[in-house]
Design a protein around this motif. Structure first.
Motif, PDB file in Angstrom:
ATOM      1  N   ARG A  52      -1.121  82.972  65.591  1.00  0.00           N
ATOM      2  CA  ARG A  52      -1.421  81.543  65.200  1.00  0.00           C
ATOM      3  C   ARG A  52      -0.283  80.936  65.072  1.00  0.00           C
ATOM      4  O   ARG A  52      -0.184  79.675  65.264  1.00  0.00           O
ATOM      5  N   ARG A  53       0.955  81.393  64.582  1.00  0.00           N
ATOM      6  CA  ARG A  53       2.040  80.673  64.490  1.00  0.00           C
ATOM      7  C   ARG A  53       3.231  81.677  64.296  1.00  0.00           C
ATOM      8  O   ARG A  53       3.162  82.878  63.907  1.00  0.00           O
ATOM      9  N   VAL A  54       4.315  81.076  64.606  1.00  0.00           N
ATOM     10  CA  VAL A  54       5.648  81.816  64.780  1.00  0.00           C
ATOM     11  C   VAL A  54       6.787  81.182  64.143  1.00  0.00           C
ATOM     12  O   VAL A  54       7.152  79.815  64.571  1.00  0.00           O
ATOM     13  N   ASN A  55       7.255  81.520  63.141  1.00  0.00           N
ATOM     14  CA  ASN A  55       8.465  81.106  62.570  1.00  0.00           C
ATOM     15  C   ASN A  55       9.688  82.039  62.918  1.00  0.00           C
ATOM     16  O   ASN A  55       9.574  83.261  62.513  1.00  0.00           O
ATOM     17  N   THR A  56      11.034  81.338  63.136  1.00  0.00           N
ATOM     18  CA  THR A  56      11.970  81.977  63.411  1.00  0.00           C
ATOM     19  C   THR A  56      13.397  81.644  62.547  1.00  0.00           C
ATOM     20  O   THR A  56      13.317  80.460  62.049  1.00  0.00           O
ATOM     21  N   GLN A  57      14.282  82.682  62.485  1.00  0.00           N
ATOM     22  CA  GLN A  57      15.239  82.240  61.676  1.00  0.00           C
ATOM     23  C   GLN A  57      16.643  83.174  62.244  1.00  0.00           C
ATOM     24  O   GLN A  57      16.426  84.216  62.688  1.00  0.00           O
ATOM     25  N   ASN A  58      17.637  82.438  62.503  1.00  0.00           N
ATOM     26  CA  ASN A  58      18.663  83.122  63.180  1.00  0.00           C
ATOM     27  C   ASN A  58      19.704  83.361  61.943  1.00  0.00           C
ATOM     28  O   ASN A  58      20.220  82.594  61.027  1.00  0.00           O
ATOM     29  N   TYR A  59      20.256  84.651  61.864  1.00  0.00           N
ATOM     30  CA  TYR A  59      21.425  85.234  60.806  1.00  0.00           C
ATOM     31  C   TYR A  59      22.733  85.349  61.583  1.00  0.00           C
ATOM     32  O   TYR A  59      22.725  86.042  62.647  1.00  0.00           O
TER      33      TYR A  59
END
Length: 93
Positions: A52-59
């Motif tokens: 349903r949904r994708v959240n991304t984070q770059n570290y």
């Protein structure tokens, strides 16, 4: 992009386990160059679920020093939190 190249590993932390049990959200380490559409397609193809949904984070990697005092950094990585359709589940074991 090949699903095997997009998804690197699944995160099994205390917070990730709580999110998967209560909210149906699963956390993955993904390739740095992947976008949300590629991540959703890879999860759907690999685990046969509906995303349903994708959240991304770059570290960014953290600065470290060795015992000898040599500076180095840990690796950069990208994390994705994937929300599944209600009732869908990923069996980890």
């Amino acid at each position: 992009m090949n699903p095997d190249r997009v998804l690197k590993s699944i995160w099994l932390t205390e917070k990730a386990n709580k999110q998967s049990a209560e909210l149906g959200q699963y956390t993955f380490e993904v390739a740095k160059g992947s976008n949300k559409h590629a991540i959703a397609e890879a999860v759907e193809a690999t685990f046969k679920v509906t995303v349903r949904r994708v959240n991304t984070q770059n570290y960014r990697g953290k600065n470290k020093r060795s015992r000898a005092g040599q500076p180095s950094t840990t690796s950069d990585y990208k994390k994705a939190i994937v929300t599944l359709k209600a009732g869908d589940k990923i069996e980890l074991v």
